[in-house]
Every structure is written in structure tokens, then in C-alpha cells.
Design a protein around this motif. Structure first.
Motif, PDB file in Angstrom:
ATOM      1  N   THR A   1       0.784  -1.098   0.060  1.00 41.38           N
ATOM      2  CA  THR A   1       0.112  -0.141  -0.007  1.00 41.38           C
ATOM      3  C   THR A   1       0.933   1.195   0.132  1.00 41.38           C
TER       4      THR A   1
ATOM      5  N   GLY B   1      -7.908  -3.789  -4.563  1.00 37.97           N
ATOM      6  CA  GLY B   1      -7.562  -5.054  -5.241  1.00 37.97           C
ATOM      7  C   GLY B   1      -6.608  -5.877  -4.619  1.00 37.97           C
ATOM      8  N   MET B   2      -5.797  -5.209  -3.636  1.00 35.48           N
ATOM      9  CA  MET B   2      -5.191  -5.795  -2.715  1.00 35.48           C
ATOM     10  C   MET B   2      -5.898  -6.675  -1.452  1.00 35.48           C
TER      11      MET B   2
ATOM     12  N   LEU C   1       2.440   1.480  -3.261  1.00 36.47           N
ATOM     13  CA  LEU C   1       1.656   1.923  -4.555  1.00 36.47           C
ATOM     14  C   LEU C   1       1.359   3.460  -4.308  1.00 36.47           C
ATOM     15  N   SER C   2       1.183   3.870  -3.131  1.00 41.19           N
ATOM     16  CA  SER C   2       1.078   5.285  -2.894  1.00 41.19           C
ATOM     17  C   SER C   2       1.960   6.344  -3.418  1.00 41.19           C
TER      18      SER C   2
ATOM     19  N   ALA D   1      -6.883   5.886  -8.000  1.00 39.98           N
ATOM     20  CA  ALA D   1      -6.062   4.792  -8.536  1.00 39.98           C
ATOM     21  C   ALA D   1      -5.436   4.163  -7.318  1.00 39.98           C
ATOM     22  N   VAL D   2      -5.224   4.913  -6.031  1.00 41.68           N
ATOM     23  CA  VAL D   2      -4.633   4.258  -4.884  1.00 41.68           C
ATOM     24  C   VAL D   2      -5.747   3.530  -4.150  1.00 41.68           C
TER      25      VAL D   2
ATOM     26  N   ILE E   1       2.437   6.148  -7.361  1.00 45.92           N
ATOM     27  CA  ILE E   1       1.345   7.028  -7.781  1.00 45.92           C
ATOM     28  C   ILE E   1       1.688   8.616  -7.662  1.00 45.92           C
TER      29      ILE E   1
ATOM     30  N   GLY F   1      -6.338   0.457  -6.303  1.00 50.14           N
ATOM     31  CA  GLY F   1      -5.215  -0.597  -5.910  1.00 50.14           C
ATOM     32  C   GLY F   1      -5.350  -1.244  -4.594  1.00 50.14           C
ATOM     33  N   CYS F   2      -5.756  -0.487  -3.743  1.00 48.23           N
ATOM     34  CA  CYS F   2      -6.009  -1.069  -2.287  1.00 48.23           C
ATOM     35  C   CYS F   2      -7.191  -2.038  -2.332  1.00 48.23           C
TER      36      CYS F   2
END
Length: 383
Positions: A92, A297-298, A95-96, A290-291, A99, A294-295
Motif C-alpha cells: 500500500t 485489489g489488494m 503503491l501510494s 488509482a490508490v 502514484i 489498488g488497495c
């Protein structure tokens, strides 16, 4: 009389929450007060923040509520997922940062401002250290609280939707009620039911002692967000001792706490703030989306890998807004222990690693704060 004015505003938020509760809105007191605060701020009727004592009190009570769910049985139940939880936390943050780096590449936001604005958690602590790390404090604050507002708005709705398709709360979760006095441990209704457990006076005194001692300890230890983390740790120790009476906020007191949390987020979105970042808003919203995706999805991967209900996995991994996420977990009868553990772990990690990440990404620290763009763009960002 500012105190009376704020009392009326908070009462209005509570009344709106009661209406939302009657209509079946998920996390009604949080969402309704957030909406009321936003409308008042954007209309110009409220131009200042929630009073400091009220904000610190709500944080301390939320921390005590979180700590009361972290029982030994709950932590033991979460232990087998320790490695996946650590991986999700690292992913996480990674990813942050990635981005934020792409956001900064547009040339209108400096790397420190972009990274600090996208960091998933610890909003108050991140904003506090923004100036020291050569970032635009106003832009960082807007990004952080916009993300908190988005999470606070969407998490209860998504959790309610996910809970409709699956049962949540594994062993040790809040569905069975924590030993230390979580919201599920004492079902007795009533106006004067303010804490979990039958002994209200002792419970209230214990809650006050845990909150005050936690805030003092958090400040002494220089913890990130001391008014939240300090009481959480003291409540954890008190709960795991097994000799402290139930003290977690419940009933109308818990509802008022969630009203304060929602109101604190809502009143931050003023017209002046929106004007300052108007040109950057599309890029910021795209990055935050997007963040969040993505979270999510995780969370799905984590749920499939560990057998955790998707709702609990989502609330545990959603990027920040720990107060609002906890409110959603309690209202949805989720695994509050898991959500509190993961969110608190990420908060601590974020506060520890953020300065190192900023220094690694910005070797040219003597440059001015806010943006690396030319002067014309810099004026546009600050306007």
C-alpha cells in the motif's frame, strides 16, 4: 459564543445521523455529520475547524474503542495472517509513493508535496511535518483530507454492500464482543447506556482514565497522532489485563464520537481551499482513485489468500481515515480487531518511513516548498 454555536452544529449533525439511522443508512452518524459539515463549510457558514478540545476528545475515545477490541484472543486469531498483512502494508505504501511520483511528473506539484499528500494514513502527523520536509502544507493538507473524506464516505457504503453478500467477523472479531468491553459485549439499550458493560459509572471513570493517561503517554513518547494512538495502547494494556471493567464507548456516546469524527472531516472542505487547488483537482482525484482501486485489489487478494471476509479485508486495507474506517467496521459488525491492527500498523509505519522516503526522492532539498514548476505554475498552485 463559539462554544454554543458549535454545540448547536454538533447537535444538528447528531439529529441528521438519527434520521439516517431511521432510514437504514450505513454508519449514519458518521456520514450524516460529514455531509452537514461539508455543506456548512462550502456555504461559508462555518469557516473554522472543529474546536481543539472536541477533536482531541473524539480521537482519544476512538483510540480507547480501538484498543478495547484488541484482545489476546483477537490478536491470536490474526497471528496466522501476520505475513500477508505485512506484505499488504508495504504494498500500500509502495503503491501510494509510485502514484505520487507520477503525479509529480506533471511538473505542477513537487515530489515532497505529492508523496506526503498521497501517504495512506496519519493525516494530522503528515500535515504537521510537511513544512519541515519542504512541501506545500496547504496542498498536502487538502490531499490528505480529501482522501479521508472519500474513504469516510465510501467505506461505510461499500462495507454495507459487502456485508450483504457474506458474513463477517471471524473468531475474535467484534461479532462476538471483545472481552475488554467492545460494543458487542453489552446489548442493553437506554439513554444512559454510555459504555459497554453493566456498571456505567465505573466504566465511564475507567474510560476517562484510559483516555487521559493515553493522551499524556502519547505526547511523552512522541507517538504519531498521540491523542489517538496513546489511548489505544493504554486501552490495549487495560483490556488484556482482564481485571479492568468494560469501558468502550457505546450507545449514544459512541454515536456522538462518530458525529465529531464526521464533522471534523466535513468542515475542512471550504470554498477557499477548493479555489486554491482547482486546477489540480482532476489530477489529484485520478491519483486518489488509482490508490483506492489498488488497495481494493489488494484487499481481494488478501481475502482470497487468508479466507478473511472481503468486507474486513477491504476495511483493513483501505487507504487511511482510521477513525472513519473504525466507525464503518463497528456499524457493519466487522472484525474490528483485524481492522484496528492493520490500520494502526500502517499508521505507525507511514510516520516512520515517510521522512526517509522524502529525503530519498528529493536530493535537491534546498529548493522552495510547494512545487518545482516555473514561477507561473507556482503562482497558480498557491492562488
Amino acid at each position: 459564543m463559539p462554544g454554543l454555536r458549535w454545540a448547536l452544529i454538533i447537535a444538528g449533525g447528531y439529529a441528521a445521523g438519527a434520521v439516517g439511522s431511521a432510514l437504514g443508512v450505513p454508519s449514519p452518524y458518521l456520514l450524516a455529520s460529514l455531509l452537514v459539515g461539508s455543506v456548512l463549510a462550502l456555504s461559508g457558514r462555518v469557516r473554522d475547524r472543529l474546536p481543539g478540545p472536541a477533536n482531541r476528545t473524539s480521537q482519544a475515545l476512538v483510540g480507547a474503542l480501538m484498543g478495547s477490541h484488541l484482545t489476546s484472543s483477537a490478536l491470536m486469531a490474526a497471528a496466522p495472517s501476520a505475513l500477508p498483512l505485512t506484505a499488504v502494508t508495504a504494498a500500500t505504501i509502495g503503491l501510494s509513493v509510485a502514484i505520487a511520483w507520477f503525479l509529480a511528473r506533471k511538473g505542477r506539484i513537487s515530489r515532497p508535496s505529492a508523496v506526503l499528500g498521497m501517504m495512506p494514513g496519519g493525516s494530522a502527523g503528515i500535515v504537521t511535518c510537511a513544512d519541515e520536509l519542504k512541501a506545500d502544507v496547504r496542498l498536502v493538507a487538502f490531499n490528505q483530507y480529501l482522501r479521508v473524506g472519500l474513504v469516510a464516505t465510501t467505506a461505510p457504503l461499500l462495507a454495507h454492500w459487502m456485508a450483504g453478500g457474506s458474513s463477517s467477523g471471524p473468531a475474535g472479531g467484534s461479532s462476538s464482543g471483545p472481552a475488554g468491553g467492545g460494543p458487542g459485549s453489552w446489548p442493553g439499550p437506554g439513554l444512559f447506556h454510555l459504555v459497554a458493560g453493566p456498571d456505567q459509572l465505573t466504566g465511564l471513570l475507567t474510560l476517562a482514565a484510559v483516555s487521559v493517561a493515553g493522551v499524556l503517554a502519547g505526547r511523552r513518547l512522541r507517538l504519531p497522532t498521540p491523542a489517538l494512538i496513546g489511548p489505544m495502547l493504554i486501552a490495549l494494556v487495560a483490556t488484556m489485563s482482564g481485571v479492568i471493567p468494560a469501558f468502550a464507548p457505546a450507545g449514544i456516546l459512541q454515536d456522538v464520537v462518530f458525529v465529531l469524527v464526521g464533522m471534523d472531516v466535513g468542515v475542512r472542505f471550504t470554498r477557499d481551499t477548493l479555489r486554491r487547488v482547482r486546477g489540480l483537482l482532476p489530477s489529484i482525484l485520478a491519483a486518489m482513485t488509482a490508490v483506492c482501486l489498488g488497495c481494493a485489489g489488494m484487499a481481494w487478494i488478501f481475502a482470497r489468500a487468508t479466507g478473511t471476509p472481503l468486507m474486513d479485508a477491504y476495511l483493513a486495507t483501505t487507504p487511511g481515515g482510521i477513525n472513519a474506517v473504525l466507525a464503518a467496521a463497528v456499524s457493519s459488525h466487522g472484525d474490528v480487531a483485524l481492522v484496528s491492527t492493520v490500520q494502526s500498523l500502517r499508521l505507525l509505519v507511514v510516520m516512520l518511513v515517510t521522512p526517509m522516503i522524502i529525503r530519498r526522492l528529493t536530493p535537491d532539498r534546498p529548493k522552495p516548498a510547494g512545487t518545482t514548476a516555473p514561477a507561473g505554475d507556482r503562482r497558480r498552485v498557491r492562488r
